[in-house]
Write an enzyme that holds these catalytic residues in place. Structure first.
Site, PDB file in Angstrom:
ATOM      1  N   GLY A  85       0.781  -1.236   0.000  1.00  0.00           N
ATOM      2  CA  GLY A  85       0.000   0.000   0.000  1.00  0.00           C
ATOM      3  C   GLY A  85       0.808   1.279   0.000  1.00  0.00           C
ATOM      4  O   GLY A  85       0.333   2.307   0.475  1.00  0.00           O
TER       5      GLY A  85
ATOM      6  N   ARG B  73     -14.839 -15.777 -10.264  1.00  0.00           N
ATOM      7  CA  ARG B  73     -14.457 -14.374 -10.438  1.00  0.00           C
ATOM      8  C   ARG B  73     -15.666 -13.445 -10.522  1.00  0.00           C
ATOM      9  O   ARG B  73     -15.652 -12.325 -10.035  1.00  0.00           O
ATOM     10  CB  ARG B  73     -13.602 -14.226 -11.715  1.00  0.00           C
TER      11      ARG B  73
ATOM     12  N   LEU C 200     -10.314  -8.264 -12.336  1.00  0.00           N
ATOM     13  CA  LEU C 200     -11.733  -7.951 -12.171  1.00  0.00           C
ATOM     14  C   LEU C 200     -12.529  -8.501 -13.352  1.00  0.00           C
ATOM     15  O   LEU C 200     -12.087  -8.420 -14.499  1.00  0.00           O
ATOM     16  CB  LEU C 200     -11.919  -6.436 -12.079  1.00  0.00           C
TER      17      LEU C 200
ATOM     18  N   ASN D  63      -5.883   2.478 -12.901  1.00  0.00           N
ATOM     19  CA  ASN D  63      -4.889   1.508 -12.430  1.00  0.00           C
ATOM     20  C   ASN D  63      -3.494   2.083 -12.654  1.00  0.00           C
ATOM     21  O   ASN D  63      -3.289   2.902 -13.546  1.00  0.00           O
ATOM     22  CB  ASN D  63      -5.023   0.197 -13.218  1.00  0.00           C
TER      23      ASN D  63
ATOM     24  N   HIS E 194       0.509   0.722 -13.253  1.00  0.00           N
ATOM     25  CA  HIS E 194       1.215  -0.512 -13.627  1.00  0.00           C
ATOM     26  C   HIS E 194       2.703  -0.192 -13.818  1.00  0.00           C
ATOM     27  O   HIS E 194       3.046   0.811 -14.447  1.00  0.00           O
ATOM     28  CB  HIS E 194       0.611  -1.061 -14.928  1.00  0.00           C
TER      29      HIS E 194
ATOM     30  N   ASP F  86      -4.461  -5.011 -17.604  1.00  0.00           N
ATOM     31  CA  ASP F  86      -3.467  -3.950 -17.808  1.00  0.00           C
ATOM     32  C   ASP F  86      -3.638  -3.292 -19.171  1.00  0.00           C
ATOM     33  O   ASP F  86      -2.675  -3.126 -19.951  1.00  0.00           O
ATOM     34  CB  ASP F  86      -2.037  -4.494 -17.613  1.00  0.00           C
TER      35      ASP F  86
HETATM   36  C1  GRF Z   1       2.962  -1.013  -7.740  1.00  0.00           C
HETATM   37  O1  GRF Z   1       4.258  -1.156  -8.237  1.00  0.00           O
HETATM   38  C2  GRF Z   1       1.960  -0.891  -8.843  1.00  0.00           C
HETATM   39  O2  GRF Z   1       2.492  -0.397 -10.025  1.00  0.00           O
HETATM   40  C3  GRF Z   1       1.519  -2.318  -9.058  1.00  0.00           C
HETATM   41  O3  GRF Z   1       1.542  -2.910  -7.793  1.00  0.00           O
HETATM   42  C4  GRF Z   1       2.500  -2.238  -6.973  1.00  0.00           C
HETATM   43  C5  GRF Z   1       1.787  -1.889  -5.693  1.00  0.00           C
HETATM   44  O4  GRF Z   1       2.673  -1.435  -4.709  1.00  0.00           O
HETATM   45  N1  GRF Z   1       0.225  -2.367  -9.694  1.00  0.00           N
HETATM   46  P1  GRF Z   1       2.117  -0.837  -3.344  1.00  0.00           P
HETATM   47  O5  GRF Z   1       1.230  -1.876  -2.677  1.00  0.00           O
HETATM   48  O6  GRF Z   1       1.369   0.414  -3.667  1.00  0.00           O
HETATM   49  O7  GRF Z   1       3.349  -0.554  -2.544  1.00  0.00           O
END
Ligand code: GRF
Length: 215
Positions: free
Chosen positions: A30, A80, A108, A122, A124, A160
């Site tokens: 997080g 799911r 999802l 999102n 990524h 993604d």
């Molecule tokens: C991040 O690197 C994000 O890009 C990916 O998951 C990771 C989450 O990290 N989707 P955190 O839990 O926010 O530290």
């Protein structure tokens, strides 16, 4: 799915108009959630944090920020679709109109995406469309790319994938490993995601035919 999704052509909310309340979904540590809650104008808009795992440290961070939390445990649902329906119900019951994924590790169902059209963001850790999936940083290193980065995008029915809001490039160093590279990517994530989410909750992001404009 090859058919192009029809994206709303209106801003998510009128600039200067009502703000968008959001739910943040997180499965892990997080750190991105923390970057969002540390931004007061975003913190005010987060009505709940939801995780698929009761032990996600993201929930601790949310509680520390005084935000209500819920767990929708993947193991409690047969498939799911039913998991995604319960998740969407939880988000709606909290009063959120938008969803921000911050390291949420479950895919999802399309039915979830349809309930929040053009309102799911999102982040990524690659320059999409390169390296989708859970091993984005590993794959970048395996391919020997010299530049990778991060992408914030709206979510569609593919993994993604969806209209790209913003990207930042991160150079790959010769001595990088997964940890060092991911750490430098995350440093950029913590700067970029609050900027994008702030614009999103303020109605300053427009999706038009799959292209995103934001100010
Ligand atoms: C991040 O690197 C994000 O890009 C990916 O998951 C990771 C989450 O990290 N989707 P955190 O839990 O926010 O530290």
């Amino acid at each position: 799915m090859n058919q192009a999704r029809r994206w709303p052509t209106l801003p998510a909310s009128a600039p200067g108009g009502p703000k968008i309340d959001i739910a943040v979904l997180a499965s892990g540590s997080g750190t991105n959630l923390q970057a969002l809650t540390d931004t007061p104008s975003i913190r005010r808009r987060i009505v709940t944090v939801v995780s698929d795992r009761a032990d996600a440290f993201a929930l601790e961070r949310a509680r520390g920020a005084g935000i209500s939390t819920s767990v929708v445990d993947w193991n409690d649902y047969p498939d799911r679709d039913s998991f995604s329906a319960a998740l969407a119900d939880t988000v709606e019951q909290a009063g959120a109109k938008g969803v921000v994924l911050a390291g949420f590790m479950k895919i999802l169902a399309p039915s979830f995406v349809e309930r929040f059209p053009g309102r799911i963001l999102n982040i990524h850790p690659s320059l999409l469309p390169a390296f989708p999936g859970a091993r984005a940083v590993e794959s970048a290193l395996e391919h020997g790319v010299k530049t990778t980065g991060l992408t914030v995008h709206f979510v569609d029915e593919q993994v993604d994938h969806g209209p790209i809001v913003s990207q930042v490039a991160v150079p790959v160093r010769d001595d990088d490993n997964v940890e060092t590279l991911h750490e430098r990517i995350q440093r950029e994530e913590h700067l970029l995601y609050p900027r994008v989410v702030e614009a999103f909750v303020s109605g300053r992001i427009t999706v038009d035919g799959g292209r995103v404009r934001w100010s």
